[in-house]
Design a protein around this motif. Structure first.
Motif, PDB file in Angstrom:
ATOM      1  N   GLN A 103     -29.629 -37.657 -34.508  1.00 38.18           N
ATOM      2  CA  GLN A 103     -30.291 -37.401 -33.237  1.00 38.18           C
ATOM      3  C   GLN A 103     -30.821 -35.989 -33.162  1.00 38.18           C
ATOM      4  OE1 GLN A 103     -30.874 -39.614 -30.874  1.00 38.18           O
ATOM      5  NE2 GLN A 103     -29.988 -41.151 -32.209  1.00 38.18           N
ATOM      6  N   GLY A 105     -33.958 -34.997 -35.138  1.00 38.98           N
ATOM      7  CA  GLY A 105     -35.192 -35.463 -34.529  1.00 38.98           C
ATOM      8  C   GLY A 105     -35.591 -34.559 -33.384  1.00 38.98           C
ATOM      9  N   GLN A 106     -34.592 -34.275 -32.518  1.00 37.32           N
ATOM     10  CA  GLN A 106     -34.959 -33.484 -31.355  1.00 37.32           C
ATOM     11  C   GLN A 106     -35.294 -32.070 -31.755  1.00 37.32           C
ATOM     12  OE1 GLN A 106     -31.442 -34.140 -29.285  1.00 37.32           O
ATOM     13  NE2 GLN A 106     -32.001 -36.202 -28.675  1.00 37.32           N
ATOM     14  N   LEU A 134     -36.425 -30.980 -34.522  1.00 36.62           N
ATOM     15  CA  LEU A 134     -37.686 -30.912 -35.234  1.00 36.62           C
ATOM     16  C   LEU A 134     -38.845 -30.927 -34.267  1.00 36.62           C
ATOM     17  CD1 LEU A 134     -37.217 -33.262 -38.289  1.00 36.62           C
ATOM     18  CD2 LEU A 134     -37.925 -30.894 -38.366  1.00 36.62           C
ATOM     19  N   TRP A 135     -38.734 -31.816 -33.314  1.00 37.38           N
ATOM     20  CA  TRP A 135     -39.913 -32.002 -32.478  1.00 37.38           C
ATOM     21  C   TRP A 135     -39.889 -31.091 -31.276  1.00 37.38           C
ATOM     22  CZ3 TRP A 135     -41.233 -33.794 -36.492  1.00 37.38           C
ATOM     23  CH2 TRP A 135     -40.642 -34.878 -37.121  1.00 37.38           C
ATOM     24  N   ASP A 154     -40.619 -26.867 -31.972  1.00 38.16           N
ATOM     25  CA  ASP A 154     -41.512 -26.891 -33.128  1.00 38.16           C
ATOM     26  C   ASP A 154     -41.871 -25.508 -33.662  1.00 38.16           C
ATOM     27  OD1 ASP A 154     -42.748 -28.505 -34.884  1.00 38.16           O
ATOM     28  OD2 ASP A 154     -44.660 -28.485 -33.844  1.00 38.16           O
ATOM     29  N   ILE A 197     -35.536 -25.287 -37.475  1.00 37.83           N
ATOM     30  CA  ILE A 197     -36.297 -26.429 -37.978  1.00 37.83           C
ATOM     31  C   ILE A 197     -36.079 -26.557 -39.468  1.00 37.83           C
ATOM     32  CG2 ILE A 197     -38.611 -27.264 -38.426  1.00 37.83           C
ATOM     33  CD1 ILE A 197     -39.390 -26.079 -35.736  1.00 37.83           C
ATOM     34  N   ASN A 198     -36.148 -25.424 -40.121  1.00 35.48           N
ATOM     35  CA  ASN A 198     -35.984 -25.493 -41.569  1.00 35.48           C
ATOM     36  C   ASN A 198     -34.621 -26.041 -41.926  1.00 35.48           C
ATOM     37  OD1 ASN A 198     -38.465 -24.573 -42.066  1.00 35.48           O
ATOM     38  ND2 ASN A 198     -37.896 -22.429 -42.308  1.00 35.48           N
ATOM     39  N   GLY A 206     -34.413 -29.513 -41.004  1.00 37.63           N
ATOM     40  CA  GLY A 206     -35.279 -30.275 -41.908  1.00 37.63           C
ATOM     41  C   GLY A 206     -34.630 -30.466 -43.249  1.00 37.63           C
ATOM     42  N   PHE A 207     -33.943 -29.419 -43.719  1.00 40.63           N
ATOM     43  CA  PHE A 207     -33.279 -29.535 -45.015  1.00 40.63           C
ATOM     44  C   PHE A 207     -32.235 -30.631 -44.981  1.00 40.63           C
ATOM     45  CE2 PHE A 207     -35.753 -26.325 -46.126  1.00 40.63           C
ATOM     46  CZ  PHE A 207     -35.323 -25.010 -45.989  1.00 40.63           C
ATOM     47  N   THR A 262     -31.963 -33.093 -42.999  1.00 35.31           N
ATOM     48  CA  THR A 262     -32.579 -34.419 -42.947  1.00 35.31           C
ATOM     49  C   THR A 262     -33.050 -34.814 -44.315  1.00 35.31           C
ATOM     50  OG1 THR A 262     -33.601 -33.485 -40.985  1.00 35.31           O
ATOM     51  CG2 THR A 262     -34.059 -35.788 -41.495  1.00 35.31           C
ATOM     52  N   GLN A 317     -39.243 -40.052 -33.214  1.00 35.13           N
ATOM     53  CA  GLN A 317     -37.877 -40.339 -33.660  1.00 35.13           C
ATOM     54  C   GLN A 317     -37.750 -41.766 -34.163  1.00 35.13           C
ATOM     55  OE1 GLN A 317     -34.655 -39.232 -31.161  1.00 35.13           O
ATOM     56  NE2 GLN A 317     -35.672 -37.386 -30.454  1.00 35.13           N
ATOM     57  N   LEU A 376     -39.322 -42.056 -37.480  1.00 34.56           N
ATOM     58  CA  LEU A 376     -38.529 -41.455 -38.539  1.00 34.56           C
ATOM     59  C   LEU A 376     -37.376 -42.352 -38.944  1.00 34.56           C
ATOM     60  CD1 LEU A 376     -38.170 -38.844 -40.169  1.00 34.56           C
ATOM     61  CD2 LEU A 376     -36.647 -38.046 -38.397  1.00 34.56           C
ATOM     62  N   HIS A 410     -44.039 -32.478 -41.467  1.00 36.95           N
ATOM     63  CA  HIS A 410     -42.803 -31.705 -41.283  1.00 36.95           C
ATOM     64  C   HIS A 410     -41.876 -31.871 -42.465  1.00 36.95           C
ATOM     65  CE1 HIS A 410     -43.562 -31.117 -36.894  1.00 36.95           C
ATOM     66  NE2 HIS A 410     -43.013 -29.974 -37.242  1.00 36.95           N
ATOM     67  N   ASN A 457     -40.739 -28.979 -45.020  1.00 35.15           N
ATOM     68  CA  ASN A 457     -39.339 -28.608 -45.212  1.00 35.15           C
ATOM     69  C   ASN A 457     -38.913 -28.790 -46.653  1.00 35.15           C
ATOM     70  OD1 ASN A 457     -39.026 -27.949 -42.551  1.00 35.15           O
ATOM     71  ND2 ASN A 457     -38.597 -30.055 -41.960  1.00 35.15           N
ATOM     72  N   ALA A 479     -37.439 -25.857 -48.893  1.00 38.55           N
ATOM     73  CA  ALA A 479     -36.162 -25.956 -49.601  1.00 38.55           C
ATOM     74  C   ALA A 479     -36.346 -25.625 -51.066  1.00 38.55           C
ATOM     75  CB  ALA A 479     -35.586 -27.362 -49.431  1.00 38.55           C
TER      76      ALA A 479
END
Lengths: 339, 189
Positions: free
Chosen positions: A309, A312-313, A315-316, A319, A326-327, A330-331, A333, B9, B12, B173, B177, B181
């Motif tokens: 969850q 997603g939140q 990231l978006w 922003d 985010i990074n 993002g990693f 994820t 979401q 994704l 995105h 990322n 990385a």
């Protein structure tokens, strides 16, 4: 006549201000309305009053002696009358005189119902009547009204679009249906205009369609390109079938193996299956090497719920403001899912 | 915009589901196969987010189902009843769209017969031809567009553009990322 119309204006204005303050979002105003404070509300009720209160947006123009009834009906259709009248008193007086004179010429004319571009779901059967009445309207007045309608129309989309047959236009059912269709299309094109960047400056169907086509093609190409990029960056789908729970149980191993996999890819121009196989035994040897990066990147690995969850939140939602989070998200994820 | 956020979401989640299904089926893939799998799962995720409420999503899923090898992805993303559901609804949807097209063509023909006597301005003819050409191009672009009339086509284009945007955002995105990385790991080494 001028006194009459000004009386009407005052009457309708006061009643309008008292009764109508509908909550809605502020709308761009046309230059017609002179009331500044209540311009938004008037426009709002102009657009909204139709829905609950007026199933048939009818303006009844009657003959001279029945002027009192017109005031009654006009006060019912307050928003319309206000916007119409406030545009210019002279115009209204002249149009009223015109209507009355022309209607006096035809005593057999029953009160004509005029359908307007409105938002109500009433059937458009009486649109055929509109021809006779419209013939009497002055051109300028009809233009004014149509402009106002257009501005109000943009705001609230509805199921039905009612068409007014303008002066000198055919009114058989085919052309009316055509007109309805055309207006539906133009309404949708306006929505598209707001979506597609750079479309506001162009006018006309062909140019707008050009822009739309370009945009769709660009987006499709971007998808292709990004999928190739992702395919290049993530060759390893071996551990792909892992659940998130399994990942959370042993975050380090999988995460590190995930970390390891992009690294050799950069060195390899074309990752083949043999090379991919080589990567796997490298993970264990590369373990200490990746300690720092692992700790940095997988802070969120301990929180199984947050991954699905929160990522997603994060990231978006955040922003451009917080790139670090985010990074990191993002990693996690990336490497939880793309081992 | 909360609407696009929730859409992102959902996209994704479904995309990841599809990718997992892909990898489960085939362990090692070439880069082209990977790319195709990614794209396919992305498209299907996007289409399932709309859940056949729109024509384009419907045609996307139906086309994916036609190739047998994709079936497992579709069933994974959409659930096991997806095959039957899509086939049934596809018949219905296509039938209605064909019917609409046919009735409209008949109407247009009958209209044109009565209108042939009128003289049309040359400029208008040219403009109409331009618009027609472009609508045909657009029909080719939007999946399932050939069976739609103008008004429906524009509505579908709207929806399709929105979903494409979401798709591109999510993928970009992820790609960014991933590159971050990778660069990070290279710098630390």
């Amino acid at each position: 006549m001028a006194a009459f119309s000004s009386y009407q204006l005052q009457h309708t204005n006061s009643s309008l201000l008292d009764t109508v303050f509908l909550p809605s979002s502020p709308i761009k105003m046309s230059g017609f309305l002179k009331e500044q404070n209540n311009s938004c509300t008037i426009q709002n009720c102009f657009s909204q009053c139709y829905q609950p209160e007026f199933p048939a947006n009818v303006i009844v123009h009657e003959n001279g002696p029945n002027v009192t009834t017109t005031t009654a009906t006009l006060s019912q259709n307050e928003p319309y009358s206000v916007t119409n009248k406030s545009s210019s008193l002279d115009m209204d007086s002249s149009s009223v005189t015109d209507k009355i004179e022309s209607e006096n010429n035809k005593p057999n004319v029953t009160p004509m119902d005029k359908k307007r571009k409105s938002r109500e779901g009433s059937p458009s059967t009486s649109s055929a009547h509109s021809k006779g009445d419209n013939g009497k309207k002055t051109k300028s007045n009809s233009k004014l009204v149509v402009k106002e309608e257009k501005k109000a129309n943009e705001e609230a989309p509805t199921d039905y679009i009612h068409v007014r047959a303008r002066r000198g236009q055919a009114t058989d059912s085919h052309s009316l249906a055509e007109r309805v269709r055309r207006q539906k299309i133009s309404e949708r094109m306006k929505k598209l205009q707001s979506l597609v960047p750079g479309c506001d400056k162009v006018t006309g169907k062909a140019l707008m369609l050009d822009e739309i086509i370009n945009y769709v093609q660009t987006l499709q190409n971007q998808v292709e390109f990004l999928s190739t990029k992702l395919a290049y960056l993530n060759p390893m789908y071996n551990d792909f079938g892992m659940d998130l729970d399994a990942l959370m149980v042993s975050p380090d191993d999988q995460n590190l193996s995930g970390l390891e996999t992009p690294l050799p890819n950069i060195q390899q121009v074309s990752p083949t299956t043999s090379q991919a196989a080589e990567v796997i035994p490298n993970t264990k040897s590369g373990y200490p090497f990746l300690d720092n990066s692992a700790s940095l990147m997988f802070q969120q690995a301990d929180f199984p719920n947050s991954i699905s969850q929160g990522n997603g939140q994060l990231l978006w939602g955040l922003d451009d403001q917080k790139p670090k989070i985010i990074n990191q998200s993002g990693f996690s994820t990336n490497f939880c899912f793309f081992h | 915009m909360s609407n696009t956020g929730s859409l992102k979401q959902e996209f994704l989640k479904k995309w990841i589901q599809g990718l997992k299904a892909c990898s489960a089926k085939k362990k090692e893939m070439s880069i082209m196969e990977r790319k195709k799998a990614i794209k396919l799962s992305a498209d299907l995720a996007m289409a399932s987010a709309r859940n056949s409420t729109t024509y384009w999503s419907h045609t996307l899923m139906a086309n994916a189902l036609q190739a047998n090898k994709n079936k497992f992805i579709v069933s994974d993303i959409l659930g096991n009843d997806s095959d039957h559901g899509i086939k049934k609804s596809s018949m219905r949807v296509l039938a209605t769209s064909h019917k609409n097209m046919r009735s409209k063509k008949i109407l247009k023909k009958s209209c044109s017969i009565s209108r042939r006597s009128k003289k049309k301005a040359l400029g208008r003819c040219i403009a109409r031809n331009l618009v027609n050409k472009r609508t045909q191009v657009l029909k080719r672009l939007v999946p399932g567009g050939e069976y739609m009339d103008d008004e429906c086509l524009i509505k579908e284009t709207l929806d399709y553009i929105l979903s494409l945007r979401v798709q591109v955002d999510v993928m970009r995105h992820l790609a960014n990322n991933a590159t971050h990385a990778v660069s990070h790991t290279t710098t630390t080494s």
